[in-house]
Design a protein around this motif. Structure first.
Motif, PDB file in Angstrom:
ATOM      1  N   ASP A   9      11.166  -5.938 -24.243  1.00  0.00           N
ATOM      2  CA  ASP A   9      11.322  -7.398 -24.216  1.00  0.00           C
ATOM      3  C   ASP A   9      10.300  -8.051 -23.299  1.00  0.00           C
ATOM      4  OD1 ASP A   9      13.456  -7.192 -25.948  1.00  0.00           O
ATOM      5  OD2 ASP A   9      14.981  -7.336 -24.364  1.00  0.00           O
ATOM      6  N   LEU A  10       9.955  -7.392 -22.205  1.00  0.00           N
ATOM      7  CA  LEU A  10       9.044  -7.951 -21.217  1.00  0.00           C
ATOM      8  C   LEU A  10       7.579  -7.817 -21.636  1.00  0.00           C
ATOM      9  CD1 LEU A  10       9.181  -9.301 -18.441  1.00  0.00           C
ATOM     10  CD2 LEU A  10       9.009  -7.043 -17.417  1.00  0.00           C
ATOM     11  N   LYS A  11       7.225  -6.632 -22.161  1.00  0.00           N
ATOM     12  CA  LYS A  11       5.819  -6.388 -22.538  1.00  0.00           C
ATOM     13  C   LYS A  11       5.783  -5.305 -23.619  1.00  0.00           C
ATOM     14  CE  LYS A  11       1.348  -6.914 -21.589  1.00  0.00           C
ATOM     15  NZ  LYS A  11       0.643  -8.157 -21.784  1.00  0.00           N
ATOM     16  N   LEU A  12       5.695  -5.721 -24.860  1.00  0.00           N
ATOM     17  CA  LEU A  12       5.729  -4.809 -25.997  1.00  0.00           C
ATOM     18  C   LEU A  12       4.649  -3.736 -25.912  1.00  0.00           C
ATOM     19  CD1 LEU A  12       6.917  -4.008 -28.734  1.00  0.00           C
ATOM     20  CD2 LEU A  12       5.344  -5.648 -29.804  1.00  0.00           C
ATOM     21  N   GLU A  13       3.451  -4.119 -25.485  1.00  0.00           N
ATOM     22  CA  GLU A  13       2.347  -3.148 -25.425  1.00  0.00           C
ATOM     23  C   GLU A  13       2.639  -2.028 -24.427  1.00  0.00           C
ATOM     24  OE1 GLU A  13       1.817  -6.474 -24.888  1.00  0.00           O
ATOM     25  OE2 GLU A  13       1.007  -7.023 -26.849  1.00  0.00           O
ATOM     26  N   ALA A  14       3.270  -2.354 -23.320  1.00  0.00           N
ATOM     27  CA  ALA A  14       3.619  -1.349 -22.314  1.00  0.00           C
ATOM     28  C   ALA A  14       4.651  -0.379 -22.883  1.00  0.00           C
ATOM     29  CB  ALA A  14       4.152  -2.020 -21.052  1.00  0.00           C
ATOM     30  N   TYR A  15       5.636  -0.917 -23.565  1.00  0.00           N
ATOM     31  CA  TYR A  15       6.661  -0.094 -24.208  1.00  0.00           C
ATOM     32  C   TYR A  15       6.021   0.869 -25.206  1.00  0.00           C
ATOM     33  CZ  TYR A  15      10.292   0.949 -27.642  1.00  0.00           C
ATOM     34  OH  TYR A  15      11.128   1.586 -28.520  1.00  0.00           O
ATOM     35  N   GLU A  16       5.153   0.344 -26.057  1.00  0.00           N
ATOM     36  CA  GLU A  16       4.492   1.180 -27.069  1.00  0.00           C
ATOM     37  C   GLU A  16       3.618   2.250 -26.429  1.00  0.00           C
ATOM     38  OE1 GLU A  16       2.572  -1.856 -29.386  1.00  0.00           O
ATOM     39  OE2 GLU A  16       4.335  -2.107 -30.683  1.00  0.00           O
ATOM     40  N   TRP A  17       2.938   1.908 -25.344  1.00  0.00           N
ATOM     41  CA  TRP A  17       2.080   2.878 -24.637  1.00  0.00           C
ATOM     42  C   TRP A  17       2.919   4.041 -24.139  1.00  0.00           C
ATOM     43  CZ3 TRP A  17       1.433   4.943 -19.735  1.00  0.00           C
ATOM     44  CH2 TRP A  17       0.197   5.501 -19.452  1.00  0.00           C
TER      45      TRP A  17
END
Length: 131
Positions: free
Chosen positions: A67-75
């Motif tokens: 929810d906060l940062k999709l790119e970080a989650y995906e990484w």
């Protein structure tokens, strides 16, 4: 994708020792993570995900990160969970360390003795252990 700077080490170990369990130091993953995503809240969520003993705890931290940062989650999702999340470690190994600073602690304890000849090193370490 190389998250850990090991450049072929994992593959070589898997060939030579196929049943070895491979884990990653979360501190090193976090260091790479911070290079890309500099938010303090992301660091806290990463720590919660890493330290969780349950899959539910991991999922909650990862959902908040998503929810906060999709790119970080995906990484982070690109790194297999069994490499870095406590809940996914094999329980039969009886070790839930998420960082590799055991060797760093030993190096600090040995200190200046590291450069000494082996006999002096061993003699001093033996007496140091009795302190």
């Amino acid at each position: 994708m190389d998250f850990y700077g090991q450049k072929g080490l994992v593959e070589a170990i898997n060939i030579k020792v196929p049943h070895a369990v491979n884990r990653k130091c979360c501190r090193h993953i976090l260091s790479n993570f911070r290079c890309k995503y500099l938010r303090v809240m992301l660091n806290k969520l990463f720590s919660r995900a890493v330290r969780s003993y349950t899959e539910q705890g991991l999922k909650e931290a990862m959902a908040q990160m998503k929810d906060l940062k999709l790119e970080a989650y995906e990484w982070l999702c690109k790194i297999p969970f069994e490499f870095w999340t406590r809940h996914a470690f094999q329980a039969n190994l009886k070790n839930d360390h998420i960082i590799d600073n055991i060797a760093e602690s030993l190096n600090k304890w040995v200190g200046v003795l590291r450069g000494k000849p082996i006999l002096i090193l061993m003699k001093t370490l033996r007496s140091k252990g009795n302190e």
